[in-house]
Design an enzyme around this catalytic site. Structure first.
Site, PDB file in Angstrom:
ATOM      1  N   GLU A  13      -9.459  -3.872   5.356  1.00  0.00           N
ATOM      2  CA  GLU A  13      -9.253  -2.887   4.295  1.00  0.00           C
ATOM      3  C   GLU A  13      -8.144  -3.356   3.365  1.00  0.00           C
ATOM      4  O   GLU A  13      -8.255  -3.251   2.138  1.00  0.00           O
ATOM      5  CB  GLU A  13      -8.897  -1.521   4.893  1.00  0.00           C
ATOM      6  CG  GLU A  13     -10.031  -0.835   5.623  1.00  0.00           C
ATOM      7  CD  GLU A  13     -11.170  -0.413   4.703  1.00  0.00           C
ATOM      8  OE1 GLU A  13     -10.896   0.045   3.579  1.00  0.00           O
ATOM      9  OE2 GLU A  13     -12.333  -0.540   5.112  1.00  0.00           O
ATOM     10  N   HIS A  42      -3.413 -10.641  14.295  1.00  0.00           N
ATOM     11  CA  HIS A  42      -2.188  -9.902  14.589  1.00  0.00           C
ATOM     12  C   HIS A  42      -1.889  -9.940  16.084  1.00  0.00           C
ATOM     13  O   HIS A  42      -2.768 -10.161  16.908  1.00  0.00           O
ATOM     14  CB  HIS A  42      -2.323  -8.445  14.154  1.00  0.00           C
ATOM     15  CG  HIS A  42      -2.922  -8.289  12.793  1.00  0.00           C
ATOM     16  ND1 HIS A  42      -2.363  -8.837  11.675  1.00  0.00           N
ATOM     17  CD2 HIS A  42      -4.055  -7.664  12.383  1.00  0.00           C
ATOM     18  CE1 HIS A  42      -3.109  -8.561  10.630  1.00  0.00           C
ATOM     19  NE2 HIS A  42      -4.142  -7.859  11.030  1.00  0.00           N
ATOM     20  N   ASP A  86      -5.299  -6.358   7.246  1.00  0.00           N
ATOM     21  CA  ASP A  86      -6.610  -6.196   7.882  1.00  0.00           C
ATOM     22  C   ASP A  86      -7.680  -6.238   6.793  1.00  0.00           C
ATOM     23  O   ASP A  86      -7.382  -6.498   5.621  1.00  0.00           O
ATOM     24  CB  ASP A  86      -6.684  -4.890   8.685  1.00  0.00           C
ATOM     25  CG  ASP A  86      -6.336  -3.665   7.855  1.00  0.00           C
ATOM     26  OD1 ASP A  86      -6.337  -3.753   6.612  1.00  0.00           O
ATOM     27  OD2 ASP A  86      -6.065  -2.603   8.446  1.00  0.00           O
ATOM     28  N   ARG A 139      -2.970  -1.653  13.857  1.00  0.00           N
ATOM     29  CA  ARG A 139      -4.433  -1.765  13.898  1.00  0.00           C
ATOM     30  C   ARG A 139      -4.787  -3.173  14.338  1.00  0.00           C
ATOM     31  O   ARG A 139      -4.839  -4.102  13.537  1.00  0.00           O
ATOM     32  CB  ARG A 139      -5.048  -1.435  12.535  1.00  0.00           C
ATOM     33  CG  ARG A 139      -4.869   0.023  12.140  1.00  0.00           C
ATOM     34  CD  ARG A 139      -5.618   0.383  10.867  1.00  0.00           C
ATOM     35  NE  ARG A 139      -5.425   1.783  10.536  1.00  0.00           N
ATOM     36  CZ  ARG A 139      -4.482   2.244   9.708  1.00  0.00           C
ATOM     37  NH1 ARG A 139      -3.658   1.386   9.136  1.00  0.00           N
ATOM     38  NH2 ARG A 139      -4.368   3.530   9.457  1.00  0.00           N
ATOM     39  N   ASP A 193      -1.933  -4.049   3.558  1.00  0.00           N
ATOM     40  CA  ASP A 193      -1.950  -4.156   5.024  1.00  0.00           C
ATOM     41  C   ASP A 193      -2.761  -5.361   5.497  1.00  0.00           C
ATOM     42  O   ASP A 193      -3.773  -5.735   4.875  1.00  0.00           O
ATOM     43  CB  ASP A 193      -2.510  -2.871   5.642  1.00  0.00           C
ATOM     44  CG  ASP A 193      -1.501  -1.735   5.582  1.00  0.00           C
ATOM     45  OD1 ASP A 193      -0.359  -1.979   5.195  1.00  0.00           O
ATOM     46  OD2 ASP A 193      -1.873  -0.597   5.930  1.00  0.00           O
ATOM     47  N   GLU A 213       0.822  -1.214   0.000  1.00  0.00           N
ATOM     48  CA  GLU A 213       0.000   0.000   0.000  1.00  0.00           C
ATOM     49  C   GLU A 213       0.854   1.262   0.000  1.00  0.00           C
ATOM     50  O   GLU A 213       0.607   2.199  -0.745  1.00  0.00           O
ATOM     51  CB  GLU A 213      -0.928   0.018   1.229  1.00  0.00           C
ATOM     52  CG  GLU A 213      -2.123  -0.901   1.115  1.00  0.00           C
ATOM     53  CD  GLU A 213      -3.077  -0.716   2.285  1.00  0.00           C
ATOM     54  OE1 GLU A 213      -3.428   0.439   2.586  1.00  0.00           O
ATOM     55  OE2 GLU A 213      -3.456  -1.728   2.897  1.00  0.00           O
ATOM     56  N   TYR A 235       2.187  -4.294  13.526  1.00  0.00           N
ATOM     57  CA  TYR A 235       1.035  -3.629  12.910  1.00  0.00           C
ATOM     58  C   TYR A 235       0.165  -2.974  13.975  1.00  0.00           C
ATOM     59  O   TYR A 235      -0.141  -3.580  15.007  1.00  0.00           O
ATOM     60  CB  TYR A 235       0.216  -4.630  12.104  1.00  0.00           C
ATOM     61  CG  TYR A 235      -0.796  -3.980  11.201  1.00  0.00           C
ATOM     62  CD1 TYR A 235      -0.409  -3.028  10.264  1.00  0.00           C
ATOM     63  CD2 TYR A 235      -2.145  -4.308  11.285  1.00  0.00           C
ATOM     64  CE1 TYR A 235      -1.332  -2.425   9.428  1.00  0.00           C
ATOM     65  CE2 TYR A 235      -3.071  -3.716  10.446  1.00  0.00           C
ATOM     66  CZ  TYR A 235      -2.657  -2.776   9.523  1.00  0.00           C
ATOM     67  OH  TYR A 235      -3.574  -2.173   8.696  1.00  0.00           O
TER      68      TYR A 235
END
Length: 702
Positions: free
Chosen positions: A85, A344, A83, A300, A81, A8, A298
Site C-alpha cells: 500500500e 521487514h 509495504d 504489518r 509506509d 503518510e 513496522y
C-alpha cells in the site's frame, strides 16, 4: 535549498525533522491521495483493465499544495509506509507530482528511530513497480467483484448489499462453522475420577481411570460407569510405576501481525482494529521525556527475521538483567512461513532498554498494555528454554479376590519448573502446571479418599473469535497481515456477522448471501481459489507474473458466472425471515415486509406490483415525548438519510431532536432523559435537568 520527505502520517513529521535537522522538510500525504472513484467501475476492462484514478475527495488542496512546493526543493523523497500500500501511495504521489519514476527517490523506514531513519535515507531506491502492480491488481480485483456481483446480490436479497473477494470468504468460514455447530450431535461419555493420599499423609492428589486388564477404558453411559464403581469397591491401590523425566519448553517466536492480533485478543481483549490502531501509534512515535520516540518496528509484517543488531541488544539486556544462564546455549533463529514477505523484521521493540515500566507514564493504557506484550514476547523469544521436571504416575487397583487377574489403572501426570527461563517474561496461555504430587515410591499402598463417576458430553466446535478467525485466514492463505482488521470490521459493519459475547455469529443475512454466492459464484467463496489469488499477487510483487493476465483470466470467469446466475435466478427473490412482519397491508391483507431504500428501512407490501402499498417503518425507542407527554419517541430519517428522533403524534406534536433517547428518567420531572454529547439532559422546557455522564459510562459507550 532543503530536501522534502513525504510520509503518510503527520505524527512522524516531528520525529523525522528532529533526527534529520534543518536540511529536510517533512510533509504528510494523510494516507492515499488517489483512488478509483466510487460512482462507477472506473476500470477499462477492454483496455488491459486500465484503472481510471482520481484525486480522493477532500485531498485536492493537499495535492495542490504539494505540487506547488516540490519545485522549491533540491530533492523529494517518498517515505510512505514500507509495504504494498505504501509503495502504491508513493507511485500515486510521484505520478501526480511529475516525479521521475527512474530516479532513486523512494526510502523506507522499518522503525521511526534515528537508526531506522538514517538507514532508510542511506539507501534510496526506485519505486518498485512490481509491488505497485500487485497492489493495483488487488484493488482492481476487489473493484470487479464488488461492482459486478454486489448489484446482483442486492437485487436478489436486499438493497445495498455487497460482496467482496476476501470478505465473502471470511463470512463463509463463519457460516460453515455455524452449520457444524447446528449439525453436531453430542455424545455421552463417563469418567471415573479418584483422589488418593500416600501412607501416613492426608495430602491428596487427583487421578483418572484410564485402563483395565483388557486395555483402554471407554464408558458411554451410567450403567458402564456403575459397573466399574462396583468393581472398584474394597480394592487395593498400589503405585505401579513412576516415570520421571525432563522437558525443555521452547519460547514462541516474536510477533508478526497475525499473532499480535491473536494474542492481543486473547490476553488483552482487544479487537483487531484496536490492536492495529495502537500498534500504529507505537510505531509512529509517542512523546517520551519531551521527544517523540518510535517504540516498535513496522507492525504489518509476516516475517520472523530479527536483525543481528537487535539480537545483540537483547542478549546484552538479558545477561545484565537476568544473568548469563538466561541466555540460550546458541542464538535462536525462527523460520518464516512460505511466501512470507521478508522485507521487514518481526514486530519488536526498537530499544529493549526502554522497558514498559520505564515509559508507562508517557503511554496511554492501551499503548502500555500492547507495548508490554510486544516487549515481553520479543525478549522471551531471545531467552533460554524453560526446563520442567515431569512425572507420570500409574496406580494399580486390584481386587484381592481375583488373585490380580483383574485390575484397573488410574493415571495422573504433572510437572514442576526446574528452571523458568523465558517464562520469567512470557508464559503460554494454555500451559497449566500439573498435579502437585506428594513424595511417592513404587509399591506404595495408597489410601483412597474419593471415588466418583462423572457424566460428560462431547462439545461442538467453538464459534470463531476474532483471534481464531485471524488464525484461520492466515492458515488458509486468505488476505494479508494488513487486511485482517479491515476484513473483520467490514463483515460486522455489513451485518453479515454479529458479536455474541466474544464470538462471531453469522446473521440470517450473512448466511443468505453466503448460500447465494456458493451456488452462483462458487470460486468467490472458495478458500483454495482465494488463497491461489493471494499467491498470484505475491508472484506479481516478485515480478514472476503479469497482473493484466491474472485480471483477464479472473474477469472471464466472473462474467460467465454472472451471466449464468442471471439466467438461473430470473424472477427469483430471496425473502429473509428477519424481514417479515406481522403487520397487515391495509389494502390487500398480506403481511408486510421490511425493505431498504435510499433513506433507510420502510414497510412494503410483498404483493408488488399488484399492490404498491408502502409506509414508514416505526422504530420505537422506549422513550416518552417530553413535549406532549402522550406520544412515543420514535427513530426517523431525514431526506438526506440522517437519523433524528421525533414524536409519533406528528403533526399534532412537532417534537424532534438529534439527541439520542435513553431508558433513564429525569429525577426532577420523571420524563425521559436524552444523551447530549457527554451529558444526560431533560428536554422538558419547564425542567432543564442535566446530568454529566460518569467516567465509567463514557468508557462503556466508547
Amino acid at each position: 535549498m532543503a530536501n522534502l520527505i513525504i510520509v503518510e502520517s503527520p505524527t512522524k513529521i516531528r520525529t523525522i525533522k528532529q533526527i534529520l535537522g534543518d536540511d529536510y522538510d517533512v510533509a504528510a500525504s494523510m494516507g492515499h491521495v488517489r483512488d478509483l472513484p466510487a460512482a462507477r467501475l472506473n476500470v477499462d476492462v477492454k483496455n488491459d483493465f486500465e484503472p481510471k484514478y482520481a484525486v480522493i475527495k477532500g485531498k485536492e488542496k493537499l495535492v495542490r499544495d504539494l505540487k506547488s512546493s516540490v519545485g522549491k526543493y533540491d530533492k523529494v523523497f517518498l517515505a510512505t509506509d514500507p509495504d504494498r500500500e505504501g509503495e502504491a501511495i508513493s507511485w500515486h504521489l510521484a505520478t501526480l507530482l511529475g516525479m521521475d519514476l527512474n530516479e532513486k527517490n523512494r526510502v523506507t523506514f522499518n522503525e521511526i528511530t534515528r537508526t531506522g531513519i538514517e538507514a532508510g535515507m542511506a539507501d534510496p531506491h526506485k519505486i518498485d513497480m512490481n509491488l505497485v502492480n500487485a497492489q493495483q491488481a488487488r484493488r482492481i480485483l476487489d473493484r470487479l467483484v464488488g461492482y459486478r456481483i454486489s448489484p446482483f446480490v442486492s437485487q436478489k436479497i436486499r438493497r445495498g448489499l455487497s460482496a467482496g473477494r476476501v470478505q465473502s470468504v471470511a463470512v463463509r468460514l463463519i457460516v460453515d462453522r455455524e452449520e457444524e455447530i447446528r449439525a453436531f450431535q453430542p455424545e455421552e461419555y463417563w469418567s471415573i475420577d479418584a483422589k488418593f493420599s500416600p501412607p501416613g499423609s492426608r495430602r491428596v492428589f487427583p487421578t483418572a481411570l484410564t485402563a483395565d486388564e483388557k486395555g483402554k477404558v471407554k464408558m458411554e453411559n451410567k450403567e458402564q460407569a456403575d459397573k466399574y464403581l462396583a468393581r472398584l469397591e474394597n480394592n487395593i491401590y498400589t503405585v505401579d510405576s513412576l516415570k520421571k523425566g525432563t522437558r525443555r519448553k521452547q519460547p514462541l517466536p516474536p510477533f508478526i501481525t497475525s499473532t499480535l492480533q491473536q494474542d492481543a485478543s486473547r490476553r488483552l481483549g482487544f479487537q483487531t482494529r484496536r490492536t492495529m490502531k495502537v500498534a500504529q501509534e507505537l510505531y509512529e512515535g509517542v512523546n517520551i521525556n519531551g521527544r517523540p520516540v518510535g517504540l516498535i518496528t513496522y507492525m504489518r509484517t509476516d516475517s520472523l527475521r530479527i536483525s543481528e543488531e537487535a539480537r545483540a541488544s537483547a542478549a546484552s539486556y538479558i545477561k545484565k538483567t537476568f544473568g548469563p544462564n538466561y541466555l540460550p546455549e546458541k542464538p535462536r533463529y525462527f523460520k518464516s512461513r512460505n511466501k512470507a514477505q521478508d522485507a521487514h523484521e518481526a514486530i519488536r521493540p526498537t530499544n529493549v532498554s526502554l522497558t514498559p515500566e520505564d515509559v508507562r507514564g508517557s503511554l496511554s493504557s492501551d499503548q502500555y498494555k500492547l507495548y508490554k506484550l510486544i516487549w515481553n514476547r520479543f525478549l522471551a523469544s531471545m531467552m533460554a528454554v524453560c526446563i520442567q521436571n515431569t512425572l507420570k504416575v500409574e496406580i494399580k487397583a486390584t481386587d484381592p479376590n481375583t488373585d490380580g487377574r483383574q485390575y484397573c489403572i488410574f493415571s495422573a501426570s504433572g510437572y514442576t519448573v526446574k528452571f523458568d527461563g523465558f517464562t520469567k517474561l512470557y508464559e503460554f496461555d494454555d500451559e497449566k502446571s500439573g498435579s502437585k504430587f506428594p513424595d511417592l515410591s513404587e509399591g506404595d499402598q495408597l489410601k483412597l479418599r474419593e471415588l466418583s463417576g462423572n457424566q460428560h458430553f462431547t462439545q461442538p466446535p467453538a464459534r470463531y473469535t476474532e483471534a481464531s478467525l485471524v488464525k484461520a485466514l492466515e492458515e488458509n492463505g486468505i488476505g494479508r497481515p494488513s487486511t485482517y482488521a479491515s476484513i473483520i470490521s467490514t463483515i460486522l459493519a455489513r451485518e453479515y456477522v454479529v458479536r455474541e459475547s466474544k464470538t462471531l455469529k453469522p446473521t440470517e443475512l450473512g448466511e443468505a448471501v453466503t448460500k447465494l454466492l456458493e451456488k452462483e459464484f462458487p470460486k468467490i467463496v472458495n478458500t483454495k481459489f482465494t488463497a491461489s489469488m493471494e499467491t498470484s499477487l505475491d508472484d506479481v510483487s516478485e515480478g514472476k507474473e503479469d497482473y493484466v493476465e491474472i485480471l483477464r483470466d479472473f474477469y472471464g470467469d466472473l462474467e460467465s458466472s454472472l451471466e449464468k446466475a442471471r439466467t438461473d435466478m430470473q424472477g427469483v427473490k430471496i425473502q429473509l425471515e428477519e424481514d417479515k412482519t406481522d403487520i397487515p397491508c391495509e389494502k390487500c391483507g398480506r403481511m408486510m415486509v421490511i425493505k431498504t431504500g435510499r433513506y433507510g428501512k420502510f414497510l412494503a407490501c410483498p404483493g408488488y406490483p399488484s399492490c404498491k402499498n408502502t409506509k414508514p417503518l416505526i422504530e420505537e425507542t422506549g422513550a416518552k415525548c417530553p413535549k406532549c407527554g402522550e406520544g412515543d419517541v420514535i427513530k426517523r430519517r431525514s431526506r438526506r438519510g440522517y437519523v433524528f428522533y421525533g414524536c409519533n403524534n406528528y403533526p399534532k406534536c412537532d417534537f424532534s431532536t438529534w439527541d439520542v433517547p435513553t431508558s433513564e428518567v429525569c429525577p426532577k420531572c420523571g420524563k425521559s432523559l436524552f444523551k447530549h454529547r457527554s451529558s444526560l439532559v431533560c428536554l422538558n422546557e419547564d425542567c432543564g435537568y442535566e446530568q454529566k455522564a460518569s467516567r465509567s459510562r463514557k468508557k462503556s459507550e466508547d
